[in-house]
Motif scaffolding. Structure first.
Motif, PDB file in Angstrom:
ATOM      1  N   PHE A  57       1.130  -1.284  -0.719  1.00 35.71           N
ATOM      2  CA  PHE A  57      -0.372   0.043  -0.362  1.00 35.71           C
ATOM      3  C   PHE A  57       0.987   1.020   0.000  1.00 35.71           C
ATOM      4  CE2 PHE A  57      -1.694   3.978   2.563  1.00 35.71           C
ATOM      5  CZ  PHE A  57      -3.110   3.638   1.902  1.00 35.71           C
ATOM      6  N   GLU A  58       2.314   1.039   1.273  1.00 36.47           N
ATOM      7  CA  GLU A  58       2.678   2.714   0.931  1.00 36.47           C
ATOM      8  C   GLU A  58       3.357   2.683  -0.374  1.00 36.47           C
ATOM      9  OE1 GLU A  58       5.332   1.814   4.591  1.00 36.47           O
ATOM     10  OE2 GLU A  58       3.673   1.557   5.581  1.00 36.47           O
ATOM     11  N   TYR A  59       3.994   1.734  -1.169  1.00 38.24           N
ATOM     12  CA  TYR A  59       4.222   1.929  -2.056  1.00 38.24           C
ATOM     13  C   TYR A  59       3.792   2.558  -3.482  1.00 38.24           C
ATOM     14  CZ  TYR A  59       6.295   0.612  -7.210  1.00 38.24           C
ATOM     15  OH  TYR A  59       6.967   1.131  -8.193  1.00 38.24           O
ATOM     16  N   LEU A  60       2.389   1.677  -3.406  1.00 43.13           N
ATOM     17  CA  LEU A  60       1.538   2.551  -4.418  1.00 43.13           C
ATOM     18  C   LEU A  60       0.445   3.484  -4.179  1.00 43.13           C
ATOM     19  CD1 LEU A  60      -0.702  -0.424  -5.301  1.00 43.13           C
ATOM     20  CD2 LEU A  60       0.736   0.519  -6.698  1.00 43.13           C
ATOM     21  N   ASP A  61       0.740   4.007  -2.779  1.00 46.14           N
ATOM     22  CA  ASP A  61       0.281   5.090  -2.170  1.00 46.14           C
ATOM     23  C   ASP A  61       1.738   6.195  -2.493  1.00 46.14           C
ATOM     24  OD1 ASP A  61      -1.712   7.061  -0.291  1.00 46.14           O
ATOM     25  OD2 ASP A  61      -0.007   7.493   0.495  1.00 46.14           O
ATOM     26  N   LYS A  62       2.769   5.716  -2.575  1.00 51.27           N
ATOM     27  CA  LYS A  62       3.636   7.174  -2.823  1.00 51.27           C
ATOM     28  C   LYS A  62       3.741   7.493  -4.288  1.00 51.27           C
ATOM     29  CE  LYS A  62       8.333   7.868  -2.572  1.00 51.27           C
ATOM     30  NZ  LYS A  62      10.108   7.002  -2.414  1.00 51.27           N
ATOM     31  N   GLU A  63       4.187   6.267  -4.973  1.00 52.48           N
ATOM     32  CA  GLU A  63       4.008   6.545  -6.664  1.00 52.48           C
ATOM     33  C   GLU A  63       2.524   7.283  -7.507  1.00 52.48           C
ATOM     34  OE1 GLU A  63       6.314   5.274  -8.597  1.00 52.48           O
ATOM     35  OE2 GLU A  63       7.871   4.654  -6.671  1.00 52.48           O
ATOM     36  N   LEU A  64       1.010   6.815  -6.983  1.00 53.84           N
ATOM     37  CA  LEU A  64       0.461   7.203  -7.444  1.00 53.84           C
ATOM     38  C   LEU A  64       0.424   8.840  -7.132  1.00 53.84           C
ATOM     39  CD1 LEU A  64      -2.008   4.893  -6.751  1.00 53.84           C
ATOM     40  CD2 LEU A  64      -0.924   5.088  -8.415  1.00 53.84           C
ATOM     41  N   ARG A  65       0.163   9.320  -5.242  1.00 53.43           N
ATOM     42  CA  ARG A  65       0.786  10.549  -5.142  1.00 53.43           C
ATOM     43  C   ARG A  65       1.993  11.755  -6.560  1.00 53.43           C
ATOM     44  NH1 ARG A  65      -2.233  12.324  -1.314  1.00 53.43           N
ATOM     45  NH2 ARG A  65      -3.209  10.261  -0.843  1.00 53.43           N
ATOM     46  N   THR A  66       3.144  11.169  -6.739  1.00 54.04           N
ATOM     47  CA  THR A  66       3.836  11.337  -7.909  1.00 54.04           C
ATOM     48  C   THR A  66       3.443  11.561  -9.023  1.00 54.04           C
ATOM     49  OG1 THR A  66       5.746  10.140  -6.025  1.00 54.04           O
ATOM     50  CG2 THR A  66       6.578  10.714  -7.957  1.00 54.04           C
ATOM     51  N   MET A  67       2.889  10.277  -9.266  1.00 52.56           N
ATOM     52  CA  MET A  67       1.866  10.443 -10.930  1.00 52.56           C
ATOM     53  C   MET A  67       0.888  11.690 -10.871  1.00 52.56           C
ATOM     54  SD  MET A  67       2.261   6.725 -11.837  1.00 52.56           S
ATOM     55  CE  MET A  67       1.300   6.731 -13.135  1.00 52.56           C
ATOM     56  N   ASN A  68       1.092  12.295  -9.414  1.00 55.10           N
ATOM     57  CA  ASN A  68      -0.498  13.033  -9.838  1.00 55.10           C
ATOM     58  C   ASN A  68      -1.379  12.179 -10.306  1.00 55.10           C
ATOM     59  OD1 ASN A  68      -1.714  15.870  -8.759  1.00 55.10           O
ATOM     60  ND2 ASN A  68      -1.364  16.543 -10.405  1.00 55.10           N
ATOM     61  N   VAL A  69      -1.953  11.030  -9.980  1.00 54.61           N
ATOM     62  CA  VAL A  69      -3.378  10.853 -10.239  1.00 54.61           C
ATOM     63  C   VAL A  69      -4.300  11.484  -9.633  1.00 54.61           C
ATOM     64  CG1 VAL A  69      -1.751   8.291 -10.270  1.00 54.61           C
ATOM     65  CG2 VAL A  69      -3.323   8.886  -8.917  1.00 54.61           C
ATOM     66  N   ASP A  70      -5.818  11.453 -10.176  1.00 56.66           N
ATOM     67  CA  ASP A  70      -6.809  11.934 -10.004  1.00 56.66           C
ATOM     68  C   ASP A  70      -7.271  11.334  -8.988  1.00 56.66           C
ATOM     69  OD1 ASP A  70      -6.691  13.976 -12.241  1.00 56.66           O
ATOM     70  OD2 ASP A  70      -7.457  12.334 -13.421  1.00 56.66           O
ATOM     71  N   ILE A  71      -7.433  10.218  -8.917  1.00 56.76           N
ATOM     72  CA  ILE A  71      -8.211   9.923  -7.690  1.00 56.76           C
ATOM     73  C   ILE A  71      -7.849   8.465  -7.515  1.00 56.76           C
ATOM     74  CG2 ILE A  71     -10.347   8.797  -6.476  1.00 56.76           C
ATOM     75  CD1 ILE A  71     -11.894  10.389  -9.354  1.00 56.76           C
ATOM     76  N   ILE A  72      -7.629   8.294  -5.939  1.00 58.20           N
ATOM     77  CA  ILE A  72      -7.193   6.648  -5.468  1.00 58.20           C
ATOM     78  C   ILE A  72      -7.912   5.780  -4.919  1.00 58.20           C
ATOM     79  CG2 ILE A  72      -4.770   5.985  -3.908  1.00 58.20           C
ATOM     80  CD1 ILE A  72      -3.024   8.234  -4.113  1.00 58.20           C
ATOM     81  N   ASP A  73      -7.627   4.340  -5.472  1.00 63.96           N
ATOM     82  CA  ASP A  73      -9.150   4.307  -5.256  1.00 63.96           C
ATOM     83  C   ASP A  73      -8.404   2.723  -3.917  1.00 63.96           C
ATOM     84  OD1 ASP A  73     -11.256   1.739  -5.380  1.00 63.96           O
ATOM     85  OD2 ASP A  73     -11.064   1.260  -6.666  1.00 63.96           O
ATOM     86  N   GLU A  74      -8.545   3.043  -2.855  1.00 66.07           N
ATOM     87  CA  GLU A  74      -8.134   2.336  -1.418  1.00 66.07           C
ATOM     88  C   GLU A  74      -9.576   1.051  -1.080  1.00 66.07           C
ATOM     89  OE1 GLU A  74      -5.359   5.853   0.511  1.00 66.07           O
ATOM     90  OE2 GLU A  74      -7.266   4.701   1.783  1.00 66.07           O
ATOM     91  N   HIS A  75      -9.314  -0.159  -0.921  1.00 67.19           N
ATOM     92  CA  HIS A  75      -9.915  -0.870  -0.507  1.00 67.19           C
ATOM     93  C   HIS A  75      -9.658  -1.365   1.399  1.00 67.19           C
ATOM     94  CE1 HIS A  75     -11.143  -2.283  -4.437  1.00 67.19           C
ATOM     95  NE2 HIS A  75     -10.698  -1.061  -4.790  1.00 67.19           N
TER      96      HIS A  75
ATOM     97  N   ALA B 265     -12.926   5.040  -1.333  1.00 67.37           N
ATOM     98  CA  ALA B 265     -13.139   4.134  -0.451  1.00 67.37           C
ATOM     99  C   ALA B 265     -13.954   3.049  -1.627  1.00 67.37           C
ATOM    100  CB  ALA B 265     -13.734   4.824   0.925  1.00 67.37           C
ATOM    101  N   GLY B 266     -13.293   2.665  -2.544  1.00 68.62           N
ATOM    102  CA  GLY B 266     -13.981   1.432  -3.165  1.00 68.62           C
ATOM    103  C   GLY B 266     -14.927   0.798  -2.993  1.00 68.62           C
ATOM    104  N   GLU B 267     -14.212  -0.332  -1.696  1.00 67.90           N
ATOM    105  CA  GLU B 267     -14.803  -1.096  -1.290  1.00 67.90           C
ATOM    106  C   GLU B 267     -13.866  -1.594   0.287  1.00 67.90           C
ATOM    107  OE1 GLU B 267     -13.250  -4.883  -3.815  1.00 67.90           O
ATOM    108  OE2 GLU B 267     -13.052  -3.578  -5.687  1.00 67.90           O
ATOM    109  N   TYR B 268     -15.456  -1.300   0.904  1.00 66.30           N
ATOM    110  CA  TYR B 268     -15.308  -1.336   2.058  1.00 66.30           C
ATOM    111  C   TYR B 268     -16.713  -2.555   2.514  1.00 66.30           C
ATOM    112  CZ  TYR B 268     -19.750   1.680   3.423  1.00 66.30           C
ATOM    113  OH  TYR B 268     -20.568   2.261   3.077  1.00 66.30           O
ATOM    114  N   ALA B 269     -16.250  -3.589   3.402  1.00 59.97           N
ATOM    115  CA  ALA B 269     -17.202  -3.864   4.263  1.00 59.97           C
ATOM    116  C   ALA B 269     -16.536  -4.529   5.838  1.00 59.97           C
ATOM    117  CB  ALA B 269     -17.870  -5.332   3.294  1.00 59.97           C
ATOM    118  N   ALA B 270     -17.646  -4.445   6.812  1.00 54.90           N
ATOM    119  CA  ALA B 270     -16.270  -5.293   7.675  1.00 54.90           C
ATOM    120  C   ALA B 270     -17.019  -6.428   8.110  1.00 54.90           C
ATOM    121  CB  ALA B 270     -17.464  -4.097   9.119  1.00 54.90           C
ATOM    122  N   HIS B 271     -16.217  -7.380   8.378  1.00 54.92           N
ATOM    123  CA  HIS B 271     -15.825  -9.199   8.822  1.00 54.92           C
ATOM    124  C   HIS B 271     -16.121  -9.331   9.658  1.00 54.92           C
ATOM    125  CE1 HIS B 271     -14.738 -10.298   3.986  1.00 54.92           C
ATOM    126  NE2 HIS B 271     -15.490  -8.896   4.244  1.00 54.92           N
TER     127      HIS B 271
END
Length: 670
Positions: A428-446, A473-479
């Motif tokens: 997660f941390e790798y992607l979060d850093k890379e996607l912010r560097t790329m300045n993507v519009d929206i990041i989809d977290e699950h 917050a594209g996919e969430y559910a409490a299990h």
């Protein structure tokens, strides 16, 4: 010693009782003052704007959500394209080897649907027939009409086809017939209507071939007449209505893991899901074999619910379409198959063509396809997801290629990028850093986590960068781990923790732009995954407690965030209470959401500071259950449902007595 009434009520004892009662009253008042919490809402200083489409729905064909679910087709394996061509069918009568055979068409125009059934009755000693079991049976309703259709070819007249609906005991509850005409070469279509005389959730369908001759059959189909908006061969009305009642801001489709596929040959290819139904190429559903404990060998995707139908459904219920496309990667939990970077062009072209299909004029290639299907007006696509739960450097380098070309050609479309399947940790941390560097519009977290995680993460977005990419917050559910069977996973403990977590999303709606629960639907006899937002059987829908929580948020989105504070701090779990507030300038109201996750009642005083002249009473909807394991069982009366009441608003103050384990939505007009 015997006590008498005279002794008990002596003057001295009466004085003692009076003093004791007074002391208890003072003590009770002190305890109440200690237990009462005072929250302050500042109505004059909105903190940020809220995306009007923030709360949406996530649709994936899992748990028989599409075929056998919202797509109202009752015939299973209507075109004989399943891995086992006769799956779902039973041959009737005394069949010889040549009386019923599966053949393949070789013509190019039939490559998407090559198989058909040939019935030859010329040497049969008895009447031949076919019976279809449906998807875990067929839900049949008394008095309702059922529309049959078929593609057939018959060189010489001679066969009459009798059609029947059967109840669960095999008794005929509807019947009709049609007489096919002769045509040596061409396929023809026929239609008929049957009206049921009985209700049965486990019905079936039967055909008899009377007379002597040969007839070829394909696309044997049966739909109820009461489809959504009465569209022929359409969607199951009660399931779409359950979505419409959420007033969703968007629909994310078609997934989910089926976007990726077990391997790339099984990925979702949107171009194969539009056009004439008989020209859409069926593929195996990747949930068919995914879980060894829930194998579903009859689970395939017919694409009767294709991209056009997804777009149309979104339009019908006032939601923004949010399609997700494959980025050149198969599911990394399966084969992880990759498309080389220098071979990505077809995948990128699919994205460009999809935008044209959704938004292009009728003079464009794909805009004309949309128009020919009945919708010349554009669908106004604004959001597009590239990849689903993909991760690692392979995803980042493929996303970068998509991003560069799509932003050059369609800067008006926002790109949603995957943060992978995890909510924390190295990936997660790798992607979060890379996607912010790329300045993507929206990041989809699950987030698929235990209820405790949701309670502990209500502040997750409090310190997110407001200048960087927005969050989906594209996919969430409490299990819940306390459940003993599938439906109970959707218990009140899970829903209550989700309600608490969502206060944090709402409080941070300036950075969290979109949110959706997942998965959406599950058939009680055809599920692979749980929990799910809505359970269904062949006759009805059964909203879960989580559904009602989602509905409370999506029906009360608001336009601006308001601060709701406890001694200057956000209410995010102090004393087991969570809260958020929104202002709706358009409808002139404020909505408060408060959650008590403890087993103790709470007394909350709300100070509503602002220049607005408030109504004298507030509309209150609340959900509670003494048993955290309570759930809404399929086939039974719903146990966990919202209740309504009102509370007085006096001089911009409102007193809220919160029950244990309760979620409140309070609306006050001004």
């Amino acid at each position: 010693m015997a006590f008498t009434g005279k002794h008990i009520f002596s003057r001295k004892n009466l004085l003692k009782i009076a003093l004791l009662a007074a002391a208890l009253q003072v003590q009770s008042t002190d305890l109440l003052a200690q237990d009462q919490k005072t929250f302050t809402v500042d109505m004059n200083k909105p903190k940020g704007e809220i995306n009007p489409n923030m709360w949406g729905i996530f649709f994936e064909d899992i748990n028989m959500g599409a075929d056998g679910g919202i797509y109202a087709e009752l015939i299973k394996n209507r075109s004989f394209e399943f891995f086992r061509p006769m799956m779902g069918w039973e041959k009737l009568g005394k069949n010889t080897e040549a009386s019923m055979t599966i053949l393949n068409r070789q013509e190019e125009e039939h490559q998407a649907n090559p198989r058909y059934l040939r019935v030859d009755t010329r040497k049969a000693d008895t009447t031949l027939g076919l019976k279809n079991e449906g998807f875990r049976g067929m839900g049949i309703k008394e008095g309702l009409a059922y529309d049959f259709s078929v593609l057939y070819r018959q060189a010489n007249a001679g066969i009459r086809v009798k059609l029947e609906l059967l109840d669960s005991t095999g008794q005929v509850i509807a019947e009709t017939a049609f007489q096919p005409t002769a045509d040596v070469q061409n396929w023809q279509s026929a239609e008929a209507r049957l009206v049921a005389t009985k209700t049965d959730p486990k019905g079936s369908f039967r055909m008899w071939f009377e007379g002597k001759g040969v007839i070829d059959l394909d696309m044997i189909s049966l739909f109820p007449e009461d489809t959504w908006k009465g569209r022929k061969k359409g969607l199951r009305a009660d399931m779409v209505q359950a979505l419409a009642d959420l007033k969703p801001g968007f629909i994310r489709f078609p997934g989910g893991c089926i976007v990726e596929g077990f391997d790339l040959s099984q990925r979702f290819q949107w171009k194969k899901t539009v056009g004439a139904i008989e020209d859409r190429q069926l593929i195996i559903n990747r949930w068919n074999t995914e879980f060894a404990h829930r194998l579903t060998p009859d689970y395939f995707q017919t694409f009767g619910l294709g991209f056009y139908e997804y777009f149309l459904m979104a339009e019908d219920i006032g939601a923004e379409p949010l399609p997700i496309l494959n980025c050149g990667m198969a599911c990394q939990f399966n084969t992880g198959e990759l498309v080389p970077l220098d071979e990505l062009d077809p995948y990128i072209q699919d994205a460009i063509d999809l935008i044209e299909f959704a938004n292009g004029s009728v003079n464009t290639t794909w805009g004309k396809v949309r128009a020919d299907m009945g919708h010349p007006e554009p669908f106004n696509l604004k959001l597009l997801g590239v990849g689903n739960e993909n991760w690692g450097p392979q995803y980042v380098e493929r996303l970068a290629v998509f991003q560069k070309i799509l932003k050059e050609k369609h800067p008006e479309v926002e790109i949603i990028a995957s943060a992978g399947p995890y909510s924390s940790g190295e990936y997660f941390e790798y992607l979060d850093k890379e996607l912010r560097t790329m300045n993507v519009d929206i990041i989809d977290e699950h987030f698929y986590q235990e209820p405790k995680w949701f309670l502990n993460n209500a502040k997750r977005y409090d310190n997110y960068d407001r200048q960087g990419p927005k969050i989906f917050a594209g996919e969430y559910a409490a299990h819940s781990r306390a459940a003993t069977h599938a439906e109970q996973r959707n218990n009140w403990e899970a829903a209550l923790s989700e309600a608490a977590f969502l206060t944090g999303l709402e409080r941070n709606a300036d950075v969290v732009q979109l949110a959706s629960y997942a998965p959406l639907f599950a058939h009680a006899e055809g599920w692979q995954w749980n929990p799910n937002l809505i359970w269904v059987d062949n006759m009805k829908v059964y909203p879960t407690p989580s559904y009602y929580v989602q509905k409370a948020y999506s029906n009360n989105t608001g336009t601006h965030i308001l601060s709701l504070l406890d001694q200057g701090a956000a209410v995010a779990g102090q004393d087991s209470v969570y809260a958020s507030a929104v202002l709706d300038e358009e409808h002139r109201n404020i909505t408060l959401k408060l959650v008590n996750v403890s087993g103790q009642a709470k007394q909350i005083a709300l100070n509503l500071n602002g220049s607005q002249k408030l109504a004298k009473s507030a509309q209150v909807e609340f959900i509670t259950a003494n048993d955290l394991g309570a759930f809404n069982a399929v086939g039974k009366e719903l146990r966990v449902v919202p209740q309504q009441t009102t509370l007085p608003v006096n001089k911009k103050k409102l007193d809220l007595p919160m029950q244990p384990h309760a979620f409140y939505t309070i609306k006050i007009t001004y």
